[in-house]
Design a protein around this motif. Structure first.
Motif, mmCIF file in Angstrom:
data_model
loop_
_atom_site.group_PDB
_atom_site.id
_atom_site.type_symbol
_atom_site.label_atom_id
_atom_site.label_comp_id
_atom_site.label_asym_id
_atom_site.label_seq_id
_atom_site.Cartn_x
_atom_site.Cartn_y
_atom_site.Cartn_z
ATOM 1 N N LEU A 1 -4.301 4.768 0.266
ATOM 2 C CA LEU A 1 -2.988 4.126 0.169
ATOM 3 C C LEU A 1 -1.902 4.968 0.859
ATOM 4 O O LEU A 1 -0.873 4.436 1.253
ATOM 5 N N ALA A 2 -2.184 6.274 1.016
ATOM 6 C CA ALA A 2 -1.185 7.144 1.637
ATOM 7 C C ALA A 2 -0.941 6.787 3.095
ATOM 8 O O ALA A 2 0.046 7.219 3.693
ATOM 9 N N GLN A 3 -1.859 5.999 3.688
ATOM 10 C CA GLN A 3 -1.652 5.613 5.088
ATOM 11 C C GLN A 3 -0.549 4.573 5.241
ATOM 12 O O GLN A 3 -0.059 4.343 6.333
ATOM 13 N N TRP A 4 -0.250 3.874 4.157
ATOM 14 C CA TRP A 4 0.648 2.725 4.283
ATOM 15 C C TRP A 4 2.100 3.066 4.526
ATOM 16 O O TRP A 4 2.738 2.394 5.342
ATOM 17 N N PRO A 5 2.677 4.065 3.847
ATOM 18 C CA PRO A 5 4.096 4.335 4.091
ATOM 19 C C PRO A 5 4.384 4.533 5.579
ATOM 20 O O PRO A 5 3.675 5.270 6.261
ATOM 21 N N GLY A 6 5.415 3.841 6.080
ATOM 22 C CA GLY A 6 5.792 3.951 7.482
ATOM 23 C C GLY A 6 5.210 2.864 8.357
ATOM 24 O O GLY A 6 5.670 2.658 9.487
ATOM 25 N N THR A 7 4.202 2.171 7.867
ATOM 26 C CA THR A 7 3.593 1.102 8.660
ATOM 27 C C THR A 7 4.602 -0.036 8.871
ATOM 28 O O THR A 7 5.352 -0.383 7.956
ATOM 29 N N GLN A 8 4.615 -0.569 10.098
ATOM 30 C CA GLN A 8 5.516 -1.678 10.416
ATOM 31 C C GLN A 8 4.766 -2.994 10.220
ATOM 32 O O GLN A 8 3.584 -3.098 10.538
ATOM 33 N N LEU A 9 5.459 -3.997 9.692
ATOM 34 C CA LEU A 9 4.812 -5.286 9.489
ATOM 35 C C LEU A 9 4.880 -6.157 10.741
ATOM 36 O O LEU A 9 3.912 -6.790 11.127
ATOM 37 N N MET A 10 6.060 -6.234 11.369
ATOM 38 C CA MET A 10 6.267 -7.166 12.478
ATOM 39 C C MET A 10 6.822 -6.431 13.684
ATOM 40 O O MET A 10 7.447 -5.379 13.555
ATOM 41 N N ASP A 11 6.579 -7.019 14.874
ATOM 42 C CA ASP A 11 7.206 -6.450 16.066
ATOM 43 C C ASP A 11 8.584 -7.079 16.249
ATOM 44 O O ASP A 11 9.024 -7.900 15.444
ATOM 45 N N GLU A 12 9.263 -6.717 17.367
ATOM 46 C CA GLU A 12 10.655 -7.189 17.529
ATOM 47 C C GLU A 12 10.727 -8.704 17.589
ATOM 48 O O GLU A 12 11.709 -9.309 17.189
ATOM 49 N N ALA A 13 9.677 -9.332 18.121
ATOM 50 C CA ALA A 13 9.693 -10.789 18.242
ATOM 51 C C ALA A 13 9.455 -11.479 16.908
ATOM 52 O O ALA A 13 9.494 -12.709 16.830
ATOM 53 N N GLY A 14 9.188 -10.713 15.872
ATOM 54 C CA GLY A 14 8.969 -11.328 14.564
ATOM 55 C C GLY A 14 7.520 -11.710 14.325
ATOM 56 O O GLY A 14 7.192 -12.302 13.304
ATOM 57 N N GLU A 15 6.656 -11.344 15.254
ATOM 58 C CA GLU A 15 5.221 -11.628 15.112
ATOM 59 C C GLU A 15 4.622 -10.650 14.096
ATOM 60 O O GLU A 15 4.896 -9.445 14.151
ATOM 61 N N ILE A 16 3.804 -11.174 13.164
ATOM 62 C CA ILE A 16 3.196 -10.260 12.197
ATOM 63 C C ILE A 16 2.066 -9.490 12.872
ATOM 64 O O ILE A 16 1.111 -10.074 13.376
ATOM 65 N N ARG A 17 2.182 -8.163 12.910
ATOM 66 C CA ARG A 17 1.214 -7.354 13.645
ATOM 67 C C ARG A 17 0.394 -6.452 12.726
ATOM 68 O O ARG A 17 -0.603 -5.866 13.169
ATOM 69 N N VAL A 18 0.813 -6.315 11.475
ATOM 70 C CA VAL A 18 0.162 -5.349 10.590
ATOM 71 C C VAL A 18 -1.341 -5.644 10.508
ATOM 72 O O VAL A 18 -1.757 -6.801 10.444
ATOM 73 N N ALA A 19 -2.175 -4.592 10.566
ATOM 74 C CA ALA A 19 -3.617 -4.806 10.597
ATOM 75 C C ALA A 19 -4.338 -3.621 9.978
ATOM 76 O O ALA A 19 -3.860 -2.480 10.025
ATOM 77 N N VAL A 20 -5.477 -3.909 9.381
ATOM 78 C CA VAL A 20 -6.353 -2.850 8.871
ATOM 79 C C VAL A 20 -7.576 -2.862 9.774
ATOM 80 O O VAL A 20 -8.364 -3.808 9.737
ATOM 81 N N VAL A 21 -7.705 -1.877 10.641
ATOM 82 C CA VAL A 21 -8.792 -1.892 11.617
ATOM 83 C C VAL A 21 -9.544 -0.570 11.605
ATOM 84 O O VAL A 21 -8.978 0.476 11.279
ATOM 85 N N ARG A 22 -10.812 -0.642 11.963
ATOM 86 C CA ARG A 22 -11.610 0.575 12.050
ATOM 87 C C ARG A 22 -11.052 1.472 13.142
ATOM 88 O O ARG A 22 -10.745 1.012 14.230
ATOM 89 N N GLY A 23 -10.895 2.753 12.821
ATOM 90 C CA GLY A 23 -10.328 3.687 13.778
ATOM 91 C C GLY A 23 -8.871 3.398 14.054
ATOM 92 O O GLY A 23 -8.328 3.772 15.087
ATOM 93 N N GLY A 24 -8.223 2.703 13.136
ATOM 94 C CA GLY A 24 -6.833 2.328 13.347
ATOM 95 C C GLY A 24 -5.895 3.490 13.124
ATOM 96 O O GLY A 24 -6.300 4.624 12.934
ATOM 97 N N GLY A 25 -4.616 3.178 13.114
ATOM 98 C CA GLY A 25 -3.633 4.222 12.956
ATOM 99 C C GLY A 25 -3.056 4.659 14.293
ATOM 100 O O GLY A 25 -2.214 5.540 14.349
ATOM 101 N N SER A 26 -3.522 4.023 15.408
ATOM 102 C CA SER A 26 -3.027 4.421 16.707
ATOM 103 C C SER A 26 -1.641 3.838 16.979
ATOM 104 O O SER A 26 -0.858 4.431 17.708
ATOM 105 N N THR A 27 -1.351 2.671 16.420
ATOM 106 C CA THR A 27 -0.009 2.127 16.583
ATOM 107 C C THR A 27 0.660 2.084 15.215
ATOM 108 O O THR A 27 0.007 2.282 14.191
ATOM 109 N N ALA A 28 1.955 1.800 15.230
ATOM 110 C CA ALA A 28 2.717 1.789 13.987
ATOM 111 C C ALA A 28 2.315 0.635 13.089
ATOM 112 O O ALA A 28 2.698 0.579 11.932
ATOM 113 N N TYR A 29 1.541 -0.315 13.633
ATOM 114 C CA TYR A 29 1.183 -1.490 12.843
ATOM 115 C C TYR A 29 -0.175 -1.355 12.177
ATOM 116 O O TYR A 29 -0.570 -2.209 11.417
#
Lengths: 256, 217
Positions: free
Chosen positions: A188-216
């Motif tokens: 759960l400590a990975q979640w703080p700071g994660t962004q939900l949407m990009d500037e266009a309002g598109e939902i980008r948040v994702a849980v992916v293997r090897g993730g953490g490379s982008t703010a989403y």
């Protein structure tokens, strides 16, 4: 005329050879019926206590979320959960209601129902804290289908309503050691700071293997893909247009 | 009198379900990091064992042989769910720590083993004694292992400090290995070895042992 006297029927049953078809079926039925009766009466009799315990657990976790998130405790006037403003919002028209009514639900089409919840309760309780007049924090209840259980939790968002301040899981029954990792502080400590949407309002948040490379992105749990996806989809659903999306928009524009 | 109480006392040591029959060790490993969880688990298992043995013994003459096992499991599973609900209602914190292991009592070989081997062929009274004896035998081993693991791993017993640990400004350096599952295997192994050295009649006859050369080849 068949004999329907229950006492003589019972005696005939007891006297019947154990391996006769009738007795086998009757015994199977009687034992299952007694077992079902025992389990359901225990569940009904203990129900109020169980609910009270789960409620206390939810409250404790919400308090833990507040305590563990840096800066959150200072934002809250007074102490802990009681200083949170509680709003009951009707998700259909964004009106405020007095109490949650679980009978008012909206059917979801399979395409919309990414969290796997079937129907969406229309009245939802959200928690807010203000810093002076500015919004400091919003806590949303979220839930969705995991691999083998319903996952419930709270998502705390910062004043921009896009940055995650914290996620806590209050209830889950995923595989211990694998999917149940979603409830551990480390994950759960990975979640703080994660962004939900990009500037266009598109939902980008994702849980992916090897993730953490982008703010989403948040890193998925190895061996528990479906539990990881469950968390991702539940957050995407609840911040999306059929979840709290309109509420968040209204909060951003100051309409709520 | 002695003969009547044989089912109660035999499983404590001479025919202990864990150390002699090596049954139920999965839960014995999983819940023994603290005395509290081990005691709760012991009580839950004993309660389920006594209740299921009594019910199965009561209806034993009317259980058709073909569906015998499935009826036993249905009865045991119902008892386990009830026990789990009672724990969740009255000891919520401990039931969270025991997580799935209470529900897994249903697959504990001791419970089905006693139903099949004893309750199916004995009257209710002796079946209850046998269940109590086996429950106590299981509990005794769990408590011994939990005692060692909690004392050496945390320096506490039932949560109360016995050895003040270095982290709390004391002198005891906790033996972290004791908190891992393999340590329970080793403690159980040492216990079995000690018991069999003391009471050599518990050693299996040579025919059941793995042939040494066969094992090496």
């Amino acid at each position: 005329m068949p004999d329907l006297n229950p006492i003589s029927l019972w005696q005939r049953l007891l006297a019947a050879p154990n391996d006769s078809r009738g007795k086998t079926l009757t015994m199977a039925f009687l034992v299952s019926f007694a077992a079902a009766l025992a389990v359901s009466s225990a569940a009904v009799l203990l129900g109020p206590r169980l609910d009270a315990n789960r409620e206390a657990e939810r409250r404790a976790r919400l308090e833990a979320l507040i305590a563990e998130t840096p800066g959150l405790a200072e934002v809250l006037p007074g102490s802990g959960i009681d200083s949170l403003e509680v709003l009951t919002v009707d998700l259909r028209d964004l009106s405020l209601a007095d109490a949650v009514d679980p009978t008012q639900v909206t059917e979801l089409t399979p395409d919309d129902d990414i969290a796997g919840i079937g129907t969406r309760p229309d009245l939802q309780q959200i928690f807010m804290a203000r810093d002076g007049r500015d919004l400091a924090l919003v806590i949303l209840p979220v839930y969705g289908q995991g691999y083998q259980s319903t996952i419930r939790g709270y998502l705390a968002l910062g004043p921009d309503l896009n940055t995650v301040i914290g996620l806590t899981i209050t209830e889950q029954g995923e595989t211990p050691g694998l999917g149940a990792t979603i409830q551990t502080p480390g994950w759960l400590a990975q979640w703080p700071g994660t962004q939900l949407m990009d500037e266009a309002g598109e939902i980008r948040v994702a849980v992916v293997r090897g993730g953490g490379s982008t703010a989403y992105e948040v890193d998925a749990i190895t061996g528990a893909t479906r539990s990881s996806n469950g968390v991702q989809n539940m957050i995407r659903f609840w911040v999306g247009p059929l979840g709290f999306g309109p509420v968040l928009d209204a909060l951003r524009s100051g309409d709520l | 009198m002695r003969a009547a109480l044989k089912p109660l006392f035999d499983p404590l040591l001479r025919d202990n379900p864990v150390t002699v029959q090596i049954l139920g060790i999965c839960s014995a490993l999983a819940v023994t990091t603290s005395m509290t969880t081990a005691l709760t688990m012991s009580l839950a298992l004993t309660a389920v064992l006594v209740a299921s043995s009594a019910v199965i013994s009561l209806i034993r003459r009317h259980i058709p042989a073909q569906i015998r096992l499935i009826l036993q499991i249905t009865i045991i599973a119902a008892m386990v769910i009830v026990a789990d609900l009672i724990l969740q209602a009255y000891a919520y914190a401990i039931s969270q720590r025991l997580s799935i292991f209470v529900s897994l009592i249903v697959t504990n070989c001791i419970v089905l083993g006693r139903a099949e081997a004893f309750a199916m062929s004995h009257p209710v009274g002796p079946s209850i004694l046998d269940a109590l004896g086996n429950g106590a035998g299981y509990s005794a081993i769990l408590m011994v292992i939990a005692f060692l693991r909690e004392l050496l791993g945390f320096g506490t017993l039932f949560g109360a400090t016995i050895f003040p640990t270095v982290a709390d400004g004391g002198w005891y350096q906790p033996f972290g290995f004791m908190l891992l599952a393999p340590s329970a295997f080793m403690l159980l192994g040492l216990l079995v070895w000690a018991l069999r050295s003391w009471r050599s009649e518990q050693v299996e006859p040579a025919s059941t042992r793995v042939d040494r050369e066969e094992a090496l080849s």
